[in-house]
Motif scaffolding. Structure first.
Motif, PDB file in Angstrom:
ATOM      1  N   GLY A   1       0.783  -1.294   0.015  1.00  9.31           N
ATOM      2  CA  GLY A   1      -0.032   0.038   0.206  1.00  9.31           C
ATOM      3  C   GLY A   1       0.999   1.214  -0.056  1.00  9.31           C
ATOM      4  N   LYS A   2       2.020   1.114   0.650  1.00  7.15           N
ATOM      5  CA  LYS A   2       2.898   2.374   0.824  1.00  7.15           C
ATOM      6  C   LYS A   2       3.469   2.437  -0.629  1.00  7.15           C
ATOM      7  CE  LYS A   2       3.292   3.605   5.366  1.00  7.15           C
ATOM      8  NZ  LYS A   2       3.236   4.997   5.895  1.00  7.15           N
ATOM      9  N   PHE A   3       3.921   1.495  -1.133  1.00  5.28           N
ATOM     10  CA  PHE A   3       4.514   1.576  -2.548  1.00  5.28           C
ATOM     11  C   PHE A   3       3.581   2.096  -3.506  1.00  5.28           C
ATOM     12  CE2 PHE A   3       7.883  -1.496  -1.095  1.00  5.28           C
ATOM     13  CZ  PHE A   3       8.965  -0.341  -1.289  1.00  5.28           C
ATOM     14  N   ASN A   4       2.291   1.605  -3.492  1.00  2.41           N
ATOM     15  CA  ASN A   4       1.228   2.186  -4.457  1.00  2.41           C
ATOM     16  C   ASN A   4       1.137   3.698  -4.049  1.00  2.41           C
ATOM     17  OD1 ASN A   4       1.157  -0.283  -5.772  1.00  2.41           O
ATOM     18  ND2 ASN A   4      -0.691  -1.058  -4.319  1.00  2.41           N
ATOM     19  N   SER A   5       0.934   4.101  -2.783  1.00  3.00           N
ATOM     20  CA  SER A   5       0.806   5.564  -2.864  1.00  3.00           C
ATOM     21  C   SER A   5       2.095   6.353  -3.243  1.00  3.00           C
ATOM     22  CB  SER A   5       0.752   5.751  -1.139  1.00  3.00           C
ATOM     23  OG  SER A   5      -0.421   5.242  -0.594  1.00  3.00           O
TER      24      SER A   5
END
Length: 120
Positions: free
Chosen positions: A107-111
């Motif tokens: 999720g962090k990388f997608n953000s």
């Protein structure tokens, strides 16, 4: 991100420790091990120095995790103290924890990816 990375490292060490315990379930004299999270221990002992002459409350350990022998268990007839049911329950709990951490990192990388692409 650093905290998530550290949590993944701890979960991986716990996985290794549980796997070693399960692999040695029939080894005579083997003592089960557990992973200890020193960072949580440090937080519980948080204190403040009121004078420079007082001793520091910090620990000198560089690692956030360590492995130690379990002491609150029952020995089998061969001196082994591995409880397969408890180890399997800990293994399942640790796997869920690890998967949750991986999802959070994704999720962090997608953000970050969305920000880099300008929200598209």
């Amino acid at each position: 991100m650093k905290n998530l990375e550290m949590a993944l490292d701890g979960s991986a060490l716990k996985q290794k420790t549980i796997s070693n315990n399960l692999a040695n379930v029939d080894t005579p004299g083997y003592k089960a091990k557990e992973t200890v999270f020193n960072q949580e221990f440090k937080k519980s002992l948080q204190a403040y120095r009121t004078d420079q002459r007082h001793f520091s409350f910090g620990t000198e350990s560089s690692s956030s995790f360590s492995v130690r022998e379990k002491t609150n268990t029952v020995m089998n007839h061969n001196g082994n103290n591995v409880d397969v049911d408890k180890e399997m329950a800990e293994l399942a709990k640790n796997q869920l924890y690890y998967q949750t951490l991986v999802q959070r990192i994704n999720g962090k990388f997608n953000s970050i990816k969305m920000v880099v692409k300008g929200g598209r």
